[in-house]
Design a protein around this motif. Structure first.
Motif, mmCIF file in Angstrom:
data_model
loop_
_atom_site.group_PDB
_atom_site.id
_atom_site.type_symbol
_atom_site.label_atom_id
_atom_site.label_comp_id
_atom_site.label_asym_id
_atom_site.label_seq_id
_atom_site.Cartn_x
_atom_site.Cartn_y
_atom_site.Cartn_z
ATOM 1 N N GLU A 14 -13.480 3.509 6.122
ATOM 2 C CA GLU A 14 -12.740 4.002 4.702
ATOM 3 C C GLU A 14 -13.308 5.177 4.272
ATOM 4 O O GLU A 14 -12.999 6.494 3.812
ATOM 5 N N GLU A 15 -14.385 5.646 4.697
ATOM 6 C CA GLU A 15 -15.087 6.685 5.031
ATOM 7 C C GLU A 15 -13.511 7.936 5.322
ATOM 8 O O GLU A 15 -13.542 9.471 4.930
ATOM 9 N N SER A 16 -13.755 7.930 6.234
ATOM 10 C CA SER A 16 -12.744 9.085 7.702
ATOM 11 C C SER A 16 -11.438 8.512 6.673
ATOM 12 O O SER A 16 -10.972 10.176 6.804
ATOM 13 N N ILE A 17 -10.946 7.889 5.979
ATOM 14 C CA ILE A 17 -9.500 7.436 5.435
ATOM 15 C C ILE A 17 -9.890 8.879 4.379
ATOM 16 O O ILE A 17 -8.876 9.719 4.246
ATOM 17 N N TYR A 18 -10.839 8.675 3.410
ATOM 18 C CA TYR A 18 -11.345 9.321 2.356
ATOM 19 C C TYR A 18 -11.575 10.229 2.683
ATOM 20 O O TYR A 18 -11.080 12.102 2.062
ATOM 21 N N ASP A 19 -11.933 10.866 3.689
ATOM 22 C CA ASP A 19 -12.612 12.341 4.262
ATOM 23 C C ASP A 19 -10.937 13.038 3.656
ATOM 24 O O ASP A 19 -10.908 14.150 4.448
ATOM 25 N N SER A 51 -9.192 -1.898 2.606
ATOM 26 C CA SER A 51 -9.865 -0.603 3.359
ATOM 27 C C SER A 51 -8.913 0.577 2.038
ATOM 28 O O SER A 51 -9.405 1.235 1.589
ATOM 29 N N VAL A 52 -7.850 0.539 2.527
ATOM 30 C CA VAL A 52 -6.630 1.452 1.561
ATOM 31 C C VAL A 52 -7.288 1.495 0.418
ATOM 32 O O VAL A 52 -7.306 2.200 -0.931
ATOM 33 N N ARG A 53 -6.990 0.244 0.018
ATOM 34 C CA ARG A 53 -7.540 0.221 -2.284
ATOM 35 C C ARG A 53 -8.334 0.493 -2.456
ATOM 36 O O ARG A 53 -8.644 0.631 -3.360
ATOM 37 N N LYS A 54 -9.838 -0.316 -1.334
ATOM 38 C CA LYS A 54 -11.029 0.573 -1.884
ATOM 39 C C LYS A 54 -11.631 2.462 -1.921
ATOM 40 O O LYS A 54 -11.711 3.011 -3.574
ATOM 41 N N GLU A 62 -12.525 8.970 -9.028
ATOM 42 C CA GLU A 62 -13.217 10.357 -9.002
ATOM 43 C C GLU A 62 -11.673 11.401 -9.894
ATOM 44 O O GLU A 62 -11.797 12.474 -9.784
ATOM 45 N N ASN A 63 -10.568 10.201 -10.482
ATOM 46 C CA ASN A 63 -9.619 11.744 -11.198
ATOM 47 C C ASN A 63 -8.431 12.171 -10.180
ATOM 48 O O ASN A 63 -9.052 13.386 -10.619
ATOM 49 N N LEU A 64 -8.926 11.774 -9.041
ATOM 50 C CA LEU A 64 -7.701 12.786 -8.251
ATOM 51 C C LEU A 64 -6.723 11.733 -7.809
ATOM 52 O O LEU A 64 -5.222 12.093 -7.715
#
Length: 236
Positions: A14-19, A51-54, A62-64
């Motif tokens: 999840e952190e990797s996808i977010y980054d 994981s994608v939904r999270k 974060e309004n992105l």
């Protein structure tokens, strides 16, 4: 697989996808209004829908990302009013961060900033415009990190990501802008010299001018309504 290991692995994913999504926003590869299809993201990153939904929920918080019921998730499209508030928030936070950094500046911190500016310059020299935009945003985050202000820096991270969306939406084209672009990295280099001299208020002034200069390159004025000449439209 042990449940604890599964949870840790999912968290890393999840952190990797977010980054990666955040990086794509920084580099303006994901433009405002772009739809983020869950099934496609699952395929791209090799993870489950949970994981994608999270990640999408975090980005929405974060309004992105904007989630529209029965339609999906889309990269947010900030309004002019929101965009002005974002720059107002940046002014408040970043002038404080640079003032704090001036009080604790050191040779090691100077080197960290110089190394980063060198990467910015290289991105410019090689024509990598998107990477230079991302590195420019990261320079501002580095100031917060070096000032040892993690809470303010985390707030700033979200705001800078939103700035990338704002620039993508409202940047003036060369044909309608009378502004002369600031030479790449000029202000970033100048700020390092001021910080080394311990001139906190001068650093604050430069940061304020720098952010206002960025804002001046955007078209944040509401469009003016022009009278419509129906005759010219329908008789031409």
């Amino acid at each position: 697989m042990n449940e604890n290991i599964k949870r840790r692995t999912a968290k890393r994913d999840e952190e990797s996808i977010y980054d990666q999504i955040l990086g794509a926003i920084f580099e303006r590869k994901l433009l405002p209004g772009t739809r983020l299809k869950e099934e496609e993201l699952c395929e791209v990153f090799g993870v489950g829908r949970g994981s994608v939904r999270k990640v999408l929920q975090r980005l929405a918080h974060e309004n992105l990302v904007e989630t529209i019921p029965n339609s999906g998730s889309f990269i947010a499209k900030p309004t002019i009013k929101e965009s002005k508030e974002v720059f107002q928030a940046r002014l408040l936070i970043e002038t404080e961060l640079v003032r704090e950094l001036a009080l604790v500046f050191s040779p090691e911190k100077r080197q960290a900033l110089e190394d980063h500016v060198a990467r910015e310059q290289m991105a410019h020299d090689t024509g990598n415009h998107n990477q230079r935009i991302r590195l420019s945003g990261e320079y501002h985050l580095l100031i917060g990190k070096l000032a040892d202000k993690p809470v303010l820096t985390e707030f700033l991270r979200e705001i800078i990501s939103r700035t990338s969306l704002i620039i993508a939406l409202y940047e003036r084209t060369k044909s309608n802008s009378g502004d002369v672009p600031t030479p790449p990295c000029r202000d970033h280099r100048q700020l390092i010299e001021i910080l080394e001299n311990g001139e906190a208020e001068k650093a604050v002034t430069l940061m304020r001018d720098h952010l206002l200069d960025i804002q001046s390159m955007l078209n944040l004025d509401p469009p003016t309504e022009k009278p419509v000449d129906l005759r010219s439209i329908f008789t031409s």
